[in-house]
Design a protein around this motif. Sequence first.
Motif, short mmCIF file in Angstrom:
data_model
loop_
_atom_site.label_atom_id
_atom_site.label_comp_id
_atom_site.label_asym_id
_atom_site.label_seq_id
_atom_site.Cartn_x
_atom_site.Cartn_y
_atom_site.Cartn_z
N PRO A 63 -28.50 39.02 71.84
CA PRO A 63 -27.11 38.51 72.35
C PRO A 63 -27.87 38.58 74.06
O PRO A 63 -27.34 37.53 74.81
N ALA A 64 -28.84 39.44 74.19
CA ALA A 64 -29.45 39.06 75.95
C ALA A 64 -29.78 37.04 76.04
O ALA A 64 -29.60 36.47 77.25
N ASN A 65 -29.57 36.74 75.16
CA ASN A 65 -29.97 34.64 74.93
C ASN A 65 -28.79 34.21 75.40
O ASN A 65 -28.50 33.11 75.65
N VAL A 66 -27.48 34.82 75.62
CA VAL A 66 -26.01 34.60 75.86
C VAL A 66 -26.50 34.30 76.91
O VAL A 66 -26.42 35.89 78.02
N VAL A 67 -26.62 33.17 78.15
CA VAL A 67 -25.80 33.02 79.93
C VAL A 67 -24.74 33.04 79.74
O VAL A 67 -24.27 31.78 79.52
N PHE A 68 -23.89 33.53 80.79
CA PHE A 68 -22.13 33.08 81.16
C PHE A 68 -23.04 31.78 82.09
O PHE A 68 -23.15 32.46 83.62
N THR A 69 -21.64 31.46 82.39
CA THR A 69 -22.01 30.40 83.54
C THR A 69 -19.73 30.02 83.55
O THR A 69 -19.85 30.16 83.31
N GLN A 70 -20.14 28.70 84.37
CA GLN A 70 -18.53 28.90 84.77
C GLN A 70 -18.28 27.36 83.70
O GLN A 70 -16.56 27.83 83.98
N ASN A 71 -18.57 26.70 83.44
CA ASN A 71 -18.26 26.10 82.60
C ASN A 71 -18.98 24.45 82.05
O ASN A 71 -20.80 25.71 81.89
#
Lengths: 376, 82
Positions: A63-71
């Motif tokens: 799950p640490a390889n999930v990066v949140f972005t704006q879009n």
Amino acid sequence: MIYLDNAATTWPKPNQVTEAVAKSMKYYGANPGRSGHKMAIRTSEKVYECRELVADFFGLSNPANVVFTQNSTMALNFAIHGILKAGDHAICTVMDHNSVLRPLFAKSPDVDVSYLGADSEGVIDPSELEALIRPNTRLVAMTHVSNVCGTVTPVEDIAKVCRQHGILFLLDASQSAGIIDIDMQQMKIDLLAAPGHKALYGPMGTGLLCINTDFELAPIMQGGTGSYSKELTQPLELPDRLESGTLNLPGICGLAEGIRYINRIGIANIREHEAKLTAYLLDGLSRIKDINIIGKKNTLGRTGVVSFTHNSKDCVDISSYLSSNFSIATRSMYHCAYKAHEALGTSDGGTVRVSLGVFNTLSEIKILLYALKNMM
Amino acid sequence: MNNVLIVFASATTANRVKSVLRKSFGIDSALVQTPKALGVSSGCSYCLKMSAEHLETAWKLVSSNGLSSKGAFDSKDYRKLK
Ligand SMILES: Cc1ncc(COP(=O)(O)O)c(C=O)c1O
């Protein structure tokens, strides 16, 4: 209103999504990963919960390889700029959105870009990929589903070739995440960019970059991460390496509920619902004089993104007629993917795009067809 | 029984270990900010606080998964344990 513009962003959102956004403003109002007080800790746990949901959803082990972005655009830029260096070669397709084409073009002339072609239905032939590969090809990036005509890319065939050649494969899942089942490990997808606000039913201002490779992406943005604060260099650990600054907490809480909503209904059921409506829509459109369906004429190898043109009417006029007279929301012109229109033969004026979502009904499609039949 | 603190540089890694400990081993832990007195943090890091009886399980999880930790400490006297 009859909302048929779900490829731009889905609407409405499930109630649980709107409620989660409102609740987050009340109960998860602290900055996650920064302070040590109770609300900050609770909020950081909430963010992690969403990372876990996303990782499970896309078959990612960490799950640490999930990066949140704006879009999705931001996720694609993080990947493209984070991977490519001067002297590299990259491959994309003519069916891609400007969110892939423009960051790649921006790397030129330092990076050479080749385009995989498509036929007049937007179909890509994976056997043509080998011929474009060079010794310095570092990245293959492409859309999973065309945002113009809904044609699905044979992702597994492409990914297999990339793995054989040790080339990174970036999938733009902007029009597929939440509609087509994606397992990054099984499908050998190294990087996946997705919007949270389309078929994952999260709020606008949410996006994801999922990383299934050890390749260390160079961050294109640096800043506060709540970690390694004494150091002036950006932390190497994911997600901090790419996630600087305060996160969109209300968006992330809403996105988590969007994913839970999809999990509850089941992707297969969503796909089946949209396929039924698409079949009805395609059949109806094919019976209306002067209307030409662009892309695949039946539901095989496509999703519920349907484009059409008219022999004598301008597509912007059609969309505005639908909006003013029937409150039907569609989108017209080039949909930020001009090269796709060149391949599809619609570069002179674009198309009217009807894009379906989980909340659309058969009666809405019937009203649309009625409106189009009775267009003066 | 004493408590221990396992220190991580990032909140995400700490949350990841917390989640696996709960789901796979039924071990509860709490996320807390790393006390400055530990002297291991390069600023603003987080640790997991748990009963000392779980230290071996937790440490094995951390080291066998290549997760970056700055060590494990006694929560009272800050003695380094791992
Ligand atoms: C195929 C494709 N890629 C990328 C994007 C960009 O998505 P976002 O608006 O989330 O940045 C879109 C948006 O419509 C799209 O359809």
